[in-house]
Design a protein around this motif. Sequence first.
Motif, PDB file in Angstrom:
ATOM      1  N   PHE A   7       0.838  -1.201   0.000  1.00  0.00           N
ATOM      2  CA  PHE A   7       0.000   0.000   0.000  1.00  0.00           C
ATOM      3  C   PHE A   7       0.871   1.247   0.000  1.00  0.00           C
ATOM      4  CE2 PHE A   7      -3.483  -2.354   2.397  1.00  0.00           C
ATOM      5  CZ  PHE A   7      -4.425  -2.224   1.393  1.00  0.00           C
ATOM      6  N   SER A   8       0.537   2.193  -0.861  1.00  0.00           N
ATOM      7  CA  SER A   8       1.105   3.533  -0.719  1.00  0.00           C
ATOM      8  C   SER A   8       0.228   4.260   0.300  1.00  0.00           C
ATOM      9  CB  SER A   8       1.053   4.274  -2.063  1.00  0.00           C
ATOM     10  OG  SER A   8      -0.305   4.504  -2.433  1.00  0.00           O
ATOM     11  N   ALA A   9       0.699   5.379   0.798  1.00  0.00           N
ATOM     12  CA  ALA A   9      -0.104   6.135   1.767  1.00  0.00           C
ATOM     13  C   ALA A   9      -1.439   6.555   1.140  1.00  0.00           C
ATOM     14  CB  ALA A   9       0.672   7.348   2.261  1.00  0.00           C
ATOM     15  N   GLN A  10      -1.406   6.996  -0.107  1.00  0.00           N
ATOM     16  CA  GLN A  10      -2.626   7.419  -0.801  1.00  0.00           C
ATOM     17  C   GLN A  10      -3.583   6.243  -0.999  1.00  0.00           C
ATOM     18  OE1 GLN A  10      -3.724  10.447  -1.782  1.00  0.00           O
ATOM     19  NE2 GLN A  10      -5.581   9.549  -2.628  1.00  0.00           N
ATOM     20  N   ARG A  11      -3.060   5.132  -1.447  1.00  0.00           N
ATOM     21  CA  ARG A  11      -3.909   3.955  -1.698  1.00  0.00           C
ATOM     22  C   ARG A  11      -4.527   3.455  -0.392  1.00  0.00           C
ATOM     23  NH1 ARG A  11      -6.753   1.696  -5.768  1.00  0.00           N
ATOM     24  NH2 ARG A  11      -6.640  -0.548  -5.710  1.00  0.00           N
ATOM     25  N   TRP A  12      -3.745   3.455   0.680  1.00  0.00           N
ATOM     26  CA  TRP A  12      -4.287   3.015   1.963  1.00  0.00           C
ATOM     27  C   TRP A  12      -5.423   3.929   2.411  1.00  0.00           C
ATOM     28  CZ3 TRP A  12      -5.910  -0.402   4.903  1.00  0.00           C
ATOM     29  CH2 TRP A  12      -6.249  -0.143   6.234  1.00  0.00           C
ATOM     30  N   GLN A  13      -5.268   5.225   2.244  1.00  0.00           N
ATOM     31  CA  GLN A  13      -6.324   6.168   2.628  1.00  0.00           C
ATOM     32  C   GLN A  13      -7.600   5.880   1.851  1.00  0.00           C
ATOM     33  OE1 GLN A  13      -6.377   8.292   5.138  1.00  0.00           O
ATOM     34  NE2 GLN A  13      -8.450   8.884   4.653  1.00  0.00           N
ATOM     35  N   GLU A  14      -7.473   5.638   0.549  1.00  0.00           N
ATOM     36  CA  GLU A  14      -8.644   5.310  -0.279  1.00  0.00           C
ATOM     37  C   GLU A  14      -9.299   4.009   0.157  1.00  0.00           C
ATOM     38  OE1 GLU A  14      -6.728   7.401  -4.272  1.00  0.00           O
ATOM     39  OE2 GLU A  14      -6.864   5.213  -4.144  1.00  0.00           O
ATOM     40  N   MET A  15      -8.488   2.985   0.434  1.00  0.00           N
ATOM     41  CA  MET A  15      -9.015   1.689   0.882  1.00  0.00           C
ATOM     42  C   MET A  15      -9.716   1.839   2.229  1.00  0.00           C
ATOM     43  SD  MET A  15      -8.163  -0.607  -1.435  1.00  0.00           S
ATOM     44  CE  MET A  15      -7.881  -2.220  -0.807  1.00  0.00           C
ATOM     45  N   ARG A  16      -9.103   2.587   3.101  1.00  0.00           N
ATOM     46  CA  ARG A  16      -9.671   2.804   4.438  1.00  0.00           C
ATOM     47  C   ARG A  16     -11.039   3.494   4.351  1.00  0.00           C
ATOM     48  NH1 ARG A  16      -9.659   6.818   8.155  1.00  0.00           N
ATOM     49  NH2 ARG A  16      -9.625   6.183  10.332  1.00  0.00           N
TER      50      ARG A  16
END
Length: 98
Positions: A7-16
Motif C-alpha cells: 500500500f502507498s499512503a494514498q492507496r491506503w487512505q482510499e481503501m480505508r
Amino acid sequence: MPPCPGFSAQRWQEMREAAIDFLDRFGEDAVALGWTATDLFGVHPTVGVVRVDYCGGLMINARRVEAIGDTWIQYGNQTFRRDRPGRPVGVPVWEAQR
C-alpha cells in the motif's frame, strides 16, 4: 500510515475510506451473512496486498461496495467471491507484518 506491504499512503487512505463506507452501509448485513474479518480484510501475513490471492473483499480495490450477498461483494462491474475453491486464507490487515 499503511498497515502492510503493498500500500502507498494514498492507496491506503482510499481503501480505508471505502472500508469505513462498507461498514457503515453493509456491516450488519455482512455479519448476518457470515462474512469474517479475513473474508473482508484479509491480506498475506508477510507481503500484504502484494499477493492479491490472499486479499479479502475490501482489500482488493478502493471502490465503494454497491451490493453484498452471502458469497459475493459487488463493486460496479467487478465482483469478489469468498467461496473460490482453494483460495488461500490470509490474516486481517491489522495483524500483517510491517
